[in-house]
Design a protein around this motif. Structure first.
Motif, PDB file in Angstrom:
ATOM      1  N   GLU A 125      44.829  21.613  22.933  1.00  0.00           N
ATOM      2  CA  GLU A 125      45.213  20.286  23.432  1.00  0.00           C
ATOM      3  C   GLU A 125      46.560  20.404  24.149  1.00  0.00           C
ATOM      4  OE1 GLU A 125      45.577  17.154  20.465  1.00  0.00           O
ATOM      5  OE2 GLU A 125      45.234  15.670  22.043  1.00  0.00           O
ATOM      6  N   HIS A 165      43.548  12.681  27.695  1.00  0.00           N
ATOM      7  CA  HIS A 165      44.997  12.675  27.952  1.00  0.00           C
ATOM      8  C   HIS A 165      45.368  12.861  29.414  1.00  0.00           C
ATOM      9  CE1 HIS A 165      46.537  12.138  23.933  1.00  0.00           C
ATOM     10  NE2 HIS A 165      45.824  13.129  23.465  1.00  0.00           N
ATOM     11  N   HIS A 201      38.356  12.964  22.455  1.00  0.00           N
ATOM     12  CA  HIS A 201      38.791  11.821  21.610  1.00  0.00           C
ATOM     13  C   HIS A 201      39.333  10.742  22.531  1.00  0.00           C
ATOM     14  CE1 HIS A 201      42.238  14.479  22.126  1.00  0.00           C
ATOM     15  NE2 HIS A 201      43.074  13.663  21.521  1.00  0.00           N
TER      16      HIS A 201
HETATM   17 ZN   LIG Z   1      45.167  13.711  21.431  1.00  0.00          ZN
END
Ligand SMILES: [Zn+2]
Length: 364
Positions: free
Chosen positions: A145, A209, A230
Motif C-alpha cells: 500500500e 487511494h 478497500h
Molecule cells: Zn488504505
C-alpha cells in the motif's frame, strides 16, 4: 441463511498492527486489549479497541486475506507521518515481510502465490467444520500500500519474487509515484514508469487511494489487471477517498472487484475524524449493504464487489459500526444481504467468490 464457509478480506494491515502497534496477532482480542491497558499512552484512540486478530479471523472464516506492507516517505515538514528517506521505508517494509515469514514458520499463515495454491487453500476452508477451521492456517496474498519504499525496479522485482501480487502506487497525500487521498495532480513520469514495470511483472494495480486525476491517468496507462482493494462509494460518503460513480463504472468495465471497507469515515456522509462517534449516525454493519447495492446497480450484477474491510487500518471500534466488535461479526452480512433479496450465489460471490474469481484469472 448460513454464512459461506470461506470469506476473503482484500485489505488488512496485519504486519503494521504487529510491528507498529505491538499486537501479537495470535492472541485473542481480549488479551490484546488487556495488554494495551499497561501500554504507555501513545495517543492512539484505537488502543484497546482492535477488531482483528488471527483467532477472530478464523472464527469469522476469513480463510484468505490480502495482507499489506506499508511505509511512507515523508520529507521534512511533511504533515503526514513517514520515514525521512525511501531507504528507511524499504527497510520498514522488509521488517513487515519478516513478520509474515515468522507467522508462516509457526503455522499461523500460509502464503498464496499461484492460482493453484489459492484453489487448494480455498477448498480446505470450504470443506472445514468450525472445529477444523479453528486450527487451519490463514492464507495470505502479499500487497503493498503506497510504493514510496520501491527504491528501484530491482526492488520491485525482489518484491515480486517475495510473492507480491498487488500494488497501490500511493497512500494519503503526495507520494513519489503519484498523488493520493486528499492530494491532487496527475501521475508523474515515475508513476507511469512504475505502471509499465508492474505490467511487465504481472502485478495487479490497486487504484485505492489514487486521487481523481492520478486515478484516471493510471487507468489510461496501465493495461493489466485492476482492482480497488478497500474503497466505498462517494455517492454515500462524500469525500475524495471514495469512488465517484464514473470511476466505479470504469472499474466495472475493466473487470475489477471493489472491496467494501468498514471504516465509519468511509461509510457515511459528514463523519468528522476523531470527533464523530458511530452513535451519532446510528451506524450499523447494514449500512455497507447500501454501498454494495450501489455498485451492483451500476454493474447490473453482483460480480464486482467484495470485502476489503481495512478493519485494522489505524482505527478500532471508535470508528466502526456499533454492532461490530470483531471482524467475525461480518458473518452478519449474509442474512442482511439475503433480506435485501440477494441470492445465495450472489452472497457467496460478495463474501469471497468475486475476489477468488478475479485472482484465479490473474495469478499465474
Ligand atoms: Zn488504505
Amino acid at each position: 441463511m448460513d454464512s459461506p464457509r470461506l470469506l476473503l478480506d482484500a485489505h488488512l494491515d496485519i504486519s503494521m498492527n504487529a510491528m507498529e502497534f505491538n499486537r501479537d496477532q495470535r492472541s485473542t482480542l481480549e488479551t490484546i486489549r488487556r495488554t494495551e491497558l499497561i501500554t504507555p499512552d501513545d495517543g492512539l484512540p484505537h488502543r484497546q479497541r482492535n477488531t482483528v486478530c488471527f483467532p477472530e479471523l478464523r472464527r469469522g472464516r476469513f480463510g484468505i486475506i490480502v495482507a499489506t506492507q506499508i511505509a511512507r516517505y515523508a520529507p521534512r515538514f511533511h504533515n503526514l507521518p513517514g520515514w525521512r528517506s525511501p531507504e528507511q521505508a524499504w527497510a520498514h517494509t522488509q521488517g513487515q515481510l519478516a513478520y509474515y515469514r515468522a507467522m508462516e514458520e509457526c503455522g499461523e499463515l500460509v502464503q498464496l502465490r499461484t492460482a493453484a495454491q489459492l484453489e487448494a487453500h480455498a477448498a480446505l476452508w470450504q470443506n472445514a467444520s468450525a472445529e477444523e477451521a479453528a486450527k487451519l492456517p490463514i492464507g495470505y496474498l502479499l500487497s503493498l500500500e503506497g510504493a514510496d519504499s520501491i527504491l528501484s525496479w530491482r526492488h520491485l522485482e525482489k518484491s515480486r519474487a517475495d510473492g507480491l501480487i498487488a500494488l497501490g502506487p500511493v497512500h494519503y497525500g503526495p507520494g513519489i509515484y503519484g498523488h493520493g487521498t486528499d492530494d491532487a495532480g496527475p501521475l508523474p513520469a515515475k508513476g507511469r514508469e512504475l505502471l509499465t514495470e508492474m505490467e511487465r511483472l504481472g502485478l495487479i494495480l490497486d487504484v485505492t487511494h489514487l486521487c481523481d486525476e492520478s486515478f484516471w491517468d493510471a487507468l489510461g496507462h496501465f493495461h493489466g489487471a485492476v482492482w480497488a482493494s478497500h474503497h466505498n462509494c462517494r455517492a454515500l460518503a462524500n469525500w475524495n477517498r471514495q469512488l465517484a460513480d464514473d470511476q466505479i463504472k470504469a472499474l466495472i468495465d475493466r473487470g475489477a472487484v471493489i472491496g467494501m471497507a468498514f471504516d465509519a469515515i468511509m461509510m457515511v456522509h459528514g463523519w468528522a475524524h476523531r470527533r464523530s462517534q458511530p452513535q451519532d449516525f446510528g451506524l450499523k454493519i447494514e449500512k455497507i449493504c447500501e454501498h454494495i447495492d450501489h455498485i451492483c446497480q451500476l454493474a447490473g450484477n453482483a460480480r464486482h464487489v467484495g470485502i476489503g474491510s481495512d478493519l485494522d487500518g489505524g482505527f478500532g471500534t471508535e470508528q466502526t459500526p456499533m454492532d461490530l466488535d470483531s471482524i467475525a461479526d461480518l458473518a452478519r452480512l449474509s442474512p442482511l444481504l439475503a433480506a435485501r433479496g440477494y441470492s445465495a450465489a450472489d452472497i457467496e460471490g460478495i463474501l469471497s467468490g468475486n475476489f477468488l474469481r478475479f485472482l484465479r484469472e490473474h495469478l499465474g
